[in-house]
Structures are given as structure tokens and as C-alpha cells.
Design a protein around this motif. Sequence first.
Motif, PDB file in Angstrom:
ATOM      1  N   THR A   4     -29.479 -74.584 -21.551  1.00  0.00           N
ATOM      2  CA  THR A   4     -29.998 -74.164 -20.258  1.00  0.00           C
ATOM      3  C   THR A   4     -29.111 -73.081 -19.665  1.00  0.00           C
ATOM      4  N   ALA A   5     -29.655 -72.346 -18.703  1.00  0.00           N
ATOM      5  CA  ALA A   5     -28.884 -71.303 -18.041  1.00  0.00           C
ATOM      6  C   ALA A   5     -27.689 -71.900 -17.307  1.00  0.00           C
ATOM      7  N   GLY A   6     -27.879 -73.103 -16.735  1.00  0.00           N
ATOM      8  CA  GLY A   6     -26.771 -73.747 -16.026  1.00  0.00           C
ATOM      9  C   GLY A   6     -25.619 -74.084 -16.946  1.00  0.00           C
ATOM     10  N   PHE A   7     -25.933 -74.594 -18.143  1.00  0.00           N
ATOM     11  CA  PHE A   7     -24.869 -74.927 -19.092  1.00  0.00           C
ATOM     12  C   PHE A   7     -24.144 -73.668 -19.552  1.00  0.00           C
ATOM     13  N   LEU A   8     -24.906 -72.641 -19.864  1.00  0.00           N
ATOM     14  CA  LEU A   8     -24.284 -71.406 -20.311  1.00  0.00           C
ATOM     15  C   LEU A   8     -23.395 -70.795 -19.230  1.00  0.00           C
ATOM     16  N   ARG A   9     -23.856 -70.871 -17.998  1.00  0.00           N
ATOM     17  CA  ARG A   9     -23.041 -70.363 -16.892  1.00  0.00           C
ATOM     18  C   ARG A   9     -21.741 -71.156 -16.757  1.00  0.00           C
ATOM     19  N   SER A  10     -21.822 -72.453 -16.979  1.00  0.00           N
ATOM     20  CA  SER A  10     -20.616 -73.284 -16.848  1.00  0.00           C
ATOM     21  C   SER A  10     -19.576 -72.919 -17.901  1.00  0.00           C
ATOM     22  N   THR A  11     -20.029 -72.486 -19.074  1.00  0.00           N
ATOM     23  CA  THR A  11     -19.058 -72.093 -20.102  1.00  0.00           C
ATOM     24  C   THR A  11     -18.353 -70.792 -19.746  1.00  0.00           C
ATOM     25  N   LEU A  12     -18.953 -70.035 -18.828  1.00  0.00           N
ATOM     26  CA  LEU A  12     -18.348 -68.764 -18.427  1.00  0.00           C
ATOM     27  C   LEU A  12     -17.373 -68.907 -17.268  1.00  0.00           C
ATOM     28  N   TYR A  13     -17.595 -69.909 -16.416  1.00  0.00           N
ATOM     29  CA  TYR A  13     -16.836 -69.954 -15.162  1.00  0.00           C
ATOM     30  C   TYR A  13     -16.100 -71.257 -14.902  1.00  0.00           C
ATOM     31  N   ASP A  14     -16.419 -72.340 -15.584  1.00  0.00           N
ATOM     32  CA  ASP A  14     -15.728 -73.606 -15.304  1.00  0.00           C
ATOM     33  C   ASP A  14     -14.274 -73.513 -15.727  1.00  0.00           C
ATOM     34  N   ARG A  15     -13.397 -74.086 -14.924  1.00  0.00           N
ATOM     35  CA  ARG A  15     -11.964 -74.118 -15.223  1.00  0.00           C
ATOM     36  C   ARG A  15     -11.652 -75.282 -16.144  1.00  0.00           C
ATOM     37  N   GLN A  16     -10.716 -75.049 -17.073  1.00  0.00           N
ATOM     38  CA  GLN A  16     -10.297 -76.085 -18.022  1.00  0.00           C
ATOM     39  C   GLN A  16      -8.789 -75.996 -18.205  1.00  0.00           C
ATOM     40  N   HIS A  17      -8.057 -76.235 -17.137  1.00  0.00           N
ATOM     41  CA  HIS A  17      -6.605 -76.020 -17.159  1.00  0.00           C
ATOM     42  C   HIS A  17      -5.902 -76.893 -18.187  1.00  0.00           C
ATOM     43  N   ASP A  18      -6.400 -78.121 -18.389  1.00  0.00           N
ATOM     44  CA  ASP A  18      -5.718 -79.013 -19.319  1.00  0.00           C
ATOM     45  C   ASP A  18      -5.894 -78.585 -20.772  1.00  0.00           C
ATOM     46  N   MET A  19      -6.833 -77.675 -21.026  1.00  0.00           N
ATOM     47  CA  MET A  19      -7.088 -77.249 -22.393  1.00  0.00           C
ATOM     48  C   MET A  19      -6.548 -75.841 -22.681  1.00  0.00           C
TER      49      MET A  19
END
Length: 338
Positions: A162-177
Motif C-alpha cells: 500500500t502507499a501508506g506502507f511504502l511511505r513508512s519505509t521512506l520516513y519512519d525512524r528506526q534509531h535502534d537499527m
Amino acid sequence: MSARVASSPAVMVNATRFRAAHEAEWSRLDALVTRIEKRSIGALTDDDLLALPLLYRATLSSLSVARDTSLDRGLIAYLEQLSTRAYFQIYGVPTSARRQLATFFRSGWPEAVQSIWRETLVCVALTVAAAIVAYLLVRSDPSWFFGIIPEALSSGRDPTATAGFLRSTLYDRQHDMLAFFATYLFTHNSQIAIFAFALGFAFAVPTVLLIIYNGLMLGAMVAVFAGKGLGANFAAWLMIHGTTEMFAICLAGAAGMRIGTAIAFPGRDTRSDALVRVGRPAAIAMAGTVLMLAIAGLLEGIGRQTVLGDGNRILIGSVMLVGWLAYFYLPRRGSTWR
């Protein structure tokens, strides 16, 4: 039997006289070479500098006599070692690791990259052409995506997302990784670059195929995000690290192509001579790409996850690209393009 016994004392006397006649020269040369090794050539006086080549030639002469007359092995080994040490101090160019590193970054690496500029353009053209082909194929028929990119590598970023999932891969923070992600990406991209270089020995054909496949993967991913209205966002996400990463892979492929074409078309040289001629600059260019991939890994694993604005991502990626181009291709004093 008696002749052999009688000759033995004569050989021993000759060896003793030989050592006594020349040992002072060997000792002085040994002392001068040791002084240079421990300090520098500046530690020698003018008289020492004038005597150094004379002592070196005298020691070589002594070594030749010792070998021809079969003197004891210990003496021959000592003279060989002393002659080798003196040779490197007289004819070599002993430099510190810091100076060698400075020379590499100041001229060695840029000149090596300049020497493969034609192959670099070919790799860039192949990457762009393959990306366009993959983009058009996936946009016309999304099933092409799964034939280009393995499911494990896409991590859910495929035409079914979905567009929402793809957007999350672009902007979600993943500091622990971040640290793990940066290490993984550096390793993965380094492997691609190393394969692109190493496979050049097979007449450059596998290198070309690998560069094309890398472009196909890029185009397929762009098509997925563009299909959900996120093409510009994905481009910004990619630029922050992609300008450095893709440039490095193209340079590695170009170095492999230079070696492969030299083997396939050696011209008037033998294949081994052609390989020696092109191998050094190609290897230097390849060595530098490891640093570029390390920087790309940091940008992707850390910078991209902490810089979330598209404008800032594009700015960083553009600055990196302009910086690399200026570093490699701006004219330098004494440099010539081939």
C-alpha cells in the motif's frame, strides 16, 4: 684424498683473509643503513652520503666473490641481506604511511579514476538504460518486478504494498537499527562492487551483466513507488546515499571492464603485459571505492534515517555528487587524461 686435505686449509685461509680485507666496509655500510632505517637519510653526513653508494657496490662485489668461491653460507646470507637493505635505501623511495596515504588521496586515487573515465561513462549509461527498461516493464506489467527483485530483498516494497506502507519505509525512524543497518548495507554494497571488479577478468562480460542487473533493480524499485504517487519522495530518499553508492559501483565496474578489455584486446602487448599495464590504476580505483561505499553506508544507515525532509535529502545527495565529480575530475597540476 691427500689433495683434498691439502686444499682445505688454503680455502679456510682465503676465506679468513677475504673477510678481514672487507669486513670494515660491510660494517660501515651496515651502520649507515641502520642509521637511515632508524632515523632518516638526513642523519647521514656529507661524507657518509658520498660513501654509501661506493660501499654498496663494494658489498655487491664481495657477495659475487663469496658466491663464486662457495664461502660459508652464513657469510653469503649476511651479504645478501645487507645488499637488499642498502638497495632499498639507495634506490627505493622510503616514505611514511602518512605520506603514502596523503599521496593516495591527493593524486593516486583521482588519477586512477580519471584513467577509466570511458569505462565509467559506459557503466553509467548501462545503469541508466537498464533502469529505464525496468521502470517501463514494471509500470506496464507489475509481475515483472518479481522476476527482477527477489522477495527477500524487496522486504515488502513491491507492487502489492500500500502507499501508506511504502511511505513508512521512506520516513519512519528506526534509531535502534541504525548501526546494524549501516553495517549491513556497507557489506552488501561492497560485495556488489567487488564482484563487479573481480568478474572483469572474464573478459568483462559478467561485469557488464552485473551493472545491468543493478540498474534493473533500481528501475523496478522506482516503478513501485512511482505507481503509488511516491516517485519524487523515493528519489529524495535514494539521493542522500545513492549518488555516492551508485557512483562507487560504477567505478568498480569500470575498473573491472578496464581489466577485462585489456585481457580480451591486448593489442601489441601480450595479455600478461596488458594486465600489468592496466592492473595498477584499476586496483587503485577499486581500493578507493571501498571508502565511498563506507560513506554511502553511513549516509543510508544513519543520515537517511535522521534527515527526513525531502529537500535536505536532495541537497545532501547533490552536494555529495558534485563533491565527488570535482574531486575526481577537476584538472590537477601534472595530471593528464588518457
